[in-house]
Design an enzyme around this catalytic site. Structure first.
Site, PDB file in Angstrom:
ATOM      1  N   LYS A  46      52.557  14.964  27.041  1.00 12.50           N
ATOM      2  CA  LYS A  46      53.894  15.074  27.636  1.00 12.50           C
ATOM      3  C   LYS A  46      54.452  13.695  27.987  1.00 12.50           C
ATOM      4  CE  LYS A  46      52.393  17.703  31.022  1.00 12.50           C
ATOM      5  NZ  LYS A  46      50.962  17.828  30.680  1.00 12.50           N
ATOM      6  N   ARG A  68      41.665   8.229  28.590  1.00 12.73           N
ATOM      7  CA  ARG A  68      43.022   7.715  28.859  1.00 12.73           C
ATOM      8  C   ARG A  68      43.002   6.514  29.810  1.00 12.73           C
ATOM      9  NH1 ARG A  68      47.557  11.608  31.118  1.00 12.73           N
ATOM     10  NH2 ARG A  68      45.926  12.106  32.630  1.00 12.73           N
ATOM     11  N   ARG A 108      41.806  21.165  36.221  1.00 15.95           N
ATOM     12  CA  ARG A 108      43.233  21.098  35.854  1.00 15.95           C
ATOM     13  C   ARG A 108      43.548  22.032  34.685  1.00 15.95           C
ATOM     14  NH1 ARG A 108      43.369  15.014  34.802  1.00 15.95           N
ATOM     15  NH2 ARG A 108      45.468  15.363  33.940  1.00 15.95           N
ATOM     16  N   ARG A 131      43.003   7.086  35.768  1.00 14.43           N
ATOM     17  CA  ARG A 131      43.456   7.956  36.850  1.00 14.43           C
ATOM     18  C   ARG A 131      42.276   8.617  37.554  1.00 14.43           C
ATOM     19  NH1 ARG A 131      48.417  11.588  34.597  1.00 14.43           N
ATOM     20  NH2 ARG A 131      47.243  13.196  35.699  1.00 14.43           N
ATOM     21  N   ARG A 135      55.984  23.953  36.993  1.00 16.06           N
ATOM     22  CA  ARG A 135      54.588  24.255  36.696  1.00 16.06           C
ATOM     23  C   ARG A 135      54.167  25.611  37.225  1.00 16.06           C
ATOM     24  NH1 ARG A 135      52.346  18.942  36.099  1.00 16.06           N
ATOM     25  NH2 ARG A 135      50.110  18.979  35.929  1.00 16.06           N
TER      26      ARG A 135
HETATM   27  P1  AP5 Z   1      49.563  11.895  28.034  1.00 12.36           P
HETATM   28  O1  AP5 Z   1      50.834  11.680  27.313  1.00 12.36           O
HETATM   29  O2  AP5 Z   1      49.253  11.021  29.178  1.00 12.36           O
HETATM   30  O3  AP5 Z   1      49.403  13.453  28.416  1.00 12.36           O
HETATM   31  P2  AP5 Z   1      50.133  14.347  29.500  1.00 12.36           P
HETATM   32  O4  AP5 Z   1      50.480  15.633  28.828  1.00 12.36           O
HETATM   33  O5  AP5 Z   1      51.224  13.587  30.151  1.00 12.36           O
HETATM   34  O6  AP5 Z   1      48.911  14.629  30.454  1.00 12.36           O
HETATM   35  P3  AP5 Z   1      48.808  14.546  32.052  1.00 12.36           P
HETATM   36  O7  AP5 Z   1      47.355  14.435  32.377  1.00 12.36           O
HETATM   37  O8  AP5 Z   1      49.716  13.497  32.595  1.00 12.36           O
HETATM   38  O9  AP5 Z   1      49.301  15.948  32.430  1.00 12.36           O
HETATM   39  P4  AP5 Z   1      49.035  16.664  33.760  1.00 12.36           P
HETATM   40  O10 AP5 Z   1      50.011  17.752  33.622  1.00 12.36           O
HETATM   41  O11 AP5 Z   1      47.649  17.067  34.008  1.00 12.36           O
HETATM   42  O12 AP5 Z   1      49.258  15.540  34.871  1.00 12.36           O
HETATM   43  P5  AP5 Z   1      50.476  15.197  35.810  1.00 12.36           P
HETATM   44  O13 AP5 Z   1      50.507  13.732  35.994  1.00 12.36           O
HETATM   45  O14 AP5 Z   1      51.701  15.887  35.370  1.00 12.36           O
HETATM   46  O15 AP5 Z   1      48.378  11.787  26.955  1.00 12.36           O
HETATM   47  C1  AP5 Z   1      47.018  11.972  27.328  1.00 12.36           C
HETATM   48  C2  AP5 Z   1      46.108  11.033  26.538  1.00 12.36           C
HETATM   49  O16 AP5 Z   1      46.125  11.372  25.164  1.00 12.36           O
HETATM   50  C3  AP5 Z   1      46.536   9.548  26.584  1.00 12.36           C
HETATM   51  O17 AP5 Z   1      45.373   8.771  26.564  1.00 12.36           O
HETATM   52  C4  AP5 Z   1      47.348   9.365  25.294  1.00 12.36           C
HETATM   53  O18 AP5 Z   1      47.334   8.029  24.841  1.00 12.36           O
HETATM   54  C5  AP5 Z   1      46.643  10.302  24.343  1.00 12.36           C
HETATM   55  N1  AP5 Z   1      47.517  10.943  23.362  1.00 12.36           N
HETATM   56  C6  AP5 Z   1      48.782  11.406  23.554  1.00 12.36           C
HETATM   57  N2  AP5 Z   1      49.261  11.977  22.413  1.00 12.36           N
HETATM   58  C7  AP5 Z   1      48.258  11.891  21.490  1.00 12.36           C
HETATM   59  C8  AP5 Z   1      48.124  12.319  20.125  1.00 12.36           C
HETATM   60  N3  AP5 Z   1      49.131  12.950  19.492  1.00 12.36           N
HETATM   61  N4  AP5 Z   1      46.966  12.064  19.492  1.00 12.36           N
HETATM   62  C9  AP5 Z   1      45.933  11.426  20.131  1.00 12.36           C
HETATM   63  N5  AP5 Z   1      46.005  10.994  21.420  1.00 12.36           N
HETATM   64  C10 AP5 Z   1      47.160  11.232  22.091  1.00 12.36           C
HETATM   65  O19 AP5 Z   1      50.027  15.871  37.174  1.00 12.36           O
HETATM   66  C11 AP5 Z   1      48.916  15.371  37.920  1.00 12.36           C
HETATM   67  C12 AP5 Z   1      48.735  16.164  39.195  1.00 12.36           C
HETATM   68  O20 AP5 Z   1      49.913  16.050  40.017  1.00 12.36           O
HETATM   69  C13 AP5 Z   1      48.540  17.673  39.022  1.00 12.36           C
HETATM   70  O21 AP5 Z   1      47.193  17.991  38.786  1.00 12.36           O
HETATM   71  C14 AP5 Z   1      49.049  18.200  40.366  1.00 12.36           C
HETATM   72  O22 AP5 Z   1      48.095  18.023  41.377  1.00 12.36           O
HETATM   73  C15 AP5 Z   1      50.223  17.278  40.667  1.00 12.36           C
HETATM   74  N6  AP5 Z   1      51.504  17.783  40.156  1.00 12.36           N
HETATM   75  C16 AP5 Z   1      52.280  17.210  39.183  1.00 12.36           C
HETATM   76  N7  AP5 Z   1      53.377  17.948  38.950  1.00 12.36           N
HETATM   77  C17 AP5 Z   1      53.317  19.005  39.818  1.00 12.36           C
HETATM   78  C18 AP5 Z   1      54.161  20.132  40.042  1.00 12.36           C
HETATM   79  N8  AP5 Z   1      55.294  20.314  39.350  1.00 12.36           N
HETATM   80  N9  AP5 Z   1      53.777  21.029  40.991  1.00 12.36           N
HETATM   81  C19 AP5 Z   1      52.635  20.847  41.674  1.00 12.36           C
HETATM   82  N10 AP5 Z   1      51.793  19.823  41.514  1.00 12.36           N
HETATM   83  C20 AP5 Z   1      52.123  18.897  40.577  1.00 12.36           C
HETATM   84 MG    MG Z   2      51.581  12.876  32.120  1.00 14.82          MG
END
Ligand code: AP5
Ligand code: MG
Ligand code: ZN
Length: 215
Positions: A13, A127, A171, A160, A88
């Site tokens: 994402k 990552r 997660r 992270r 979410r």
């Molecule tokens: P990346 O692009 O970083 O993936 P992502 O989908 O953004 O993954 P996240 O871990 O950020 O998602 P998340 O939803 O768990 O975390 P968030 O920060 O939102 O890519 C991942 C890896 O793969 C990287 O190394 C990249 O280089 C690689 N990659 C990408 N595309 C690729 C491809 N095509 N091929 C190969 N490699 C690739 O949330 C974190 C925490 O915050 C949550 O757990 C929760 O506690 C809280 N939180 C956030 N939003 C909310 C909400 N709305 N409500 C409640 N709590 C929330």
């Molecule tokens: Mg992300």
């Protein structure tokens, strides 16, 4: 243009959001990045959020929704928004819908980036993220030009706290239970496009761009 990027942790994402925001001139609102920056500042919001994030659980609704709505105030000046990691839960999806309706607008498209679970674990545990601009890299799949340095801003890369195997597993479970229904919700509204996220970054980008251009 109001776009939601949906997908399990590690689906890409953040990676896609960065490319799409540049191509379509969208404001990128990533709730995870907003929360992590609050954690780093040690603000009251950050202290509360950290307890949940470190366990891989969702931060309770109110806090997140408030942070998003503050960002939405900037809406009038920009061509569109890309939501990453929000909504979410069905509750957050309903909040968002009401808030947008009040502004006389609504979601144009929700994109679901689909990736098999084994691949997600490999992506997340390898990552590295920029401390300054939150760009994502990967030790194997998406290396920066200079080791541990962000291509985009020169910031330092770090791992992270929630990218350990144990927290990643939690997660993924939280996604299945609380966020998968949000995917179904947008599908039922006829707003969902599913893209194959288990391919090159550039190919995922092409699929999403095609969906947005068709809109
Ligand atoms: P990346 O692009 O970083 O993936 P992502 O989908 O953004 O993954 P996240 O871990 O950020 O998602 P998340 O939803 O768990 O975390 P968030 O920060 O939102 O890519 C991942 C890896 O793969 C990287 O190394 C990249 O280089 C690689 N990659 C990408 N595309 C690729 C491809 N095509 N091929 C190969 N490699 C690739 O949330 C974190 C925490 O915050 C949550 O757990 C929760 O506690 C809280 N939180 C956030 N939003 C909310 C909400 N709305 N409500 C409640 N709590 C929330
Ligand atoms: Mg992300
Ligand atoms: Zn950076």
């Amino acid at each position: 243009m109001l776009i939601i990027l949906l997908g399990p942790p590690g689906a890409g994402k953040g990676t896609q959001a960065e490319l799409l925001a540049a191509k379509y001139q969208l404001l990128h609102i990533a709730t995870g990045d907003i929360l992590r920056s609050a954690v780093n500042k040690g603000s009251p919001l950050g202290k509360k959020a950290r307890e949940f994030m470190d366990k891989g659980q969702l931060v309770p609704g109110e806090i997140v929704v408030q942070a998003v709505f503050e960002k939405l105030e900037e809406l009038s000046d920009i061509p569109g928004v890309l939501f990453d990691g929000f909504p979410r839960t069905l509750e957050q999806a309903n909040y968002l819908e009401r808030a947008l309706k009040q502004r006389g607008t609504g979601i144009d498209r929700a994109i679901y980036i689909e990736v098999p679970e084994e691949e997600l674990v490999t992506r997340l545990t390898g990552r590295r993220v920029c401390r300054e601009c939150a760009s994502s890299y990967h030790l194997k799949f998406n290396q920066p030009k200079v080791r541990n340095v962000c291509d985009r801003c020169g910031g330092e890369l770090f791992q992270r706290d929630d990218d350990t195997l144990k927290t990643v597993t939690e997660r993924l479970e939280v996604f299945k239970q609380q966020t998968a229904p949000v995917v179904d919700y947008y599908r039922e509204l006829g707003l969902l496009t599913v893209v194959n996220g288990n391919t090159e970054i550039s190919q995922v980008f092409n699929q999403i761009s095609a969906a947005l251009d068709q809109r």
